[in-house]
Design an enzyme around this catalytic site. Sequence first.
Site, mmCIF file in Angstrom:
data_model
loop_
_atom_site.group_PDB
_atom_site.id
_atom_site.type_symbol
_atom_site.label_atom_id
_atom_site.label_comp_id
_atom_site.label_asym_id
_atom_site.label_seq_id
_atom_site.Cartn_x
_atom_site.Cartn_y
_atom_site.Cartn_z
ATOM 1 N N LYS A 48 40.212 35.290 46.880
ATOM 2 C CA LYS A 48 39.992 33.616 47.286
ATOM 3 C C LYS A 48 41.717 34.023 47.767
ATOM 4 C CE LYS A 48 43.310 32.513 43.690
ATOM 5 N NZ LYS A 48 44.652 31.879 43.566
ATOM 6 N N ASP A 55 40.992 27.759 38.519
ATOM 7 C CA ASP A 55 40.449 28.486 40.024
ATOM 8 C C ASP A 55 39.235 28.410 39.977
ATOM 9 O OD1 ASP A 55 42.746 28.073 40.384
ATOM 10 O OD2 ASP A 55 42.870 30.340 40.870
#
Length: 284
Positions: free
Chosen positions: A13, A138
């Site tokens: 990401k 996350d």
Amino acid sequence: MTDATLTLPAPAKLNRLLHIVGRRSDGYHELQTLFQFLDHGDTLHLRRREDGELRLTPELPGVAREENLIMRAARLLQTESGCRLGADLRLEKRLPLGGGLGGGSSDAATALLGLDALWGLGLSLERLAELGLSLGADVPVFVHGHAAWGEGVGERLTPVVLDTPWFVVIHPGVAVSTPGVFGADELTRHTPPITMARALQGGAPSWRNDCEATVRALYPPVAEALDWLSARAPTRLTGTGACVFARLARESDADRLLGEIAGRWQAFKARGLNRSPLHDVLGR
């Protein structure tokens, strides 16, 4: 792919934007961020075991097997579901440790979703994300699998659709300590909160990362990479680093930039994605 085996992506990401808007009494920081996936990352191979054992290979340097987020995710899912099955887990590691690309969190999310499928548990994404949050802030965005506006510590997610340019990502050869960055006295902690609509309306040219100045000061190799790359394309730090990324309109531009980088740093090109490739494979 058979009922007893799976091979799944664990994508990287980027934090296209990262604002720190406050600090909580427990020491954690309140964030506003934009998460986007890349078509590049680790790969996790899973094979079901009938004896309940969990085996992970290979070991990661400096990470005890039982502390690896893949093993922690697998044991947590076993415990919470009461499942008596096990798995052989083999990780092909491509994302650097301490790089800000979410590699460990993505690996954990892939383990949760992959084992849920392999063991036939049928848990909802909401439940898997709840379990993932106990492993790291996350993990939920990787579980939900869509580009997102994140708030809180990054766990309050609203799906968004972002532009999908090409990116060139440089790893400057250092591992950044996230606690060290968030504990630094000079870190900006009081950026005024904005709405998601305002952030998206401003677009990529107006986005920034509040950690960047602190990471520059603490890690000169990151500062060097940022300076070099920003002279060639719009550039930003992802997460707390160490990786830095440039946004490019065309793949040919990314290839040309990679040619300039060759031999100087480790680097790769990737396309931005709004949907995780993990969810494409699993059909979630």
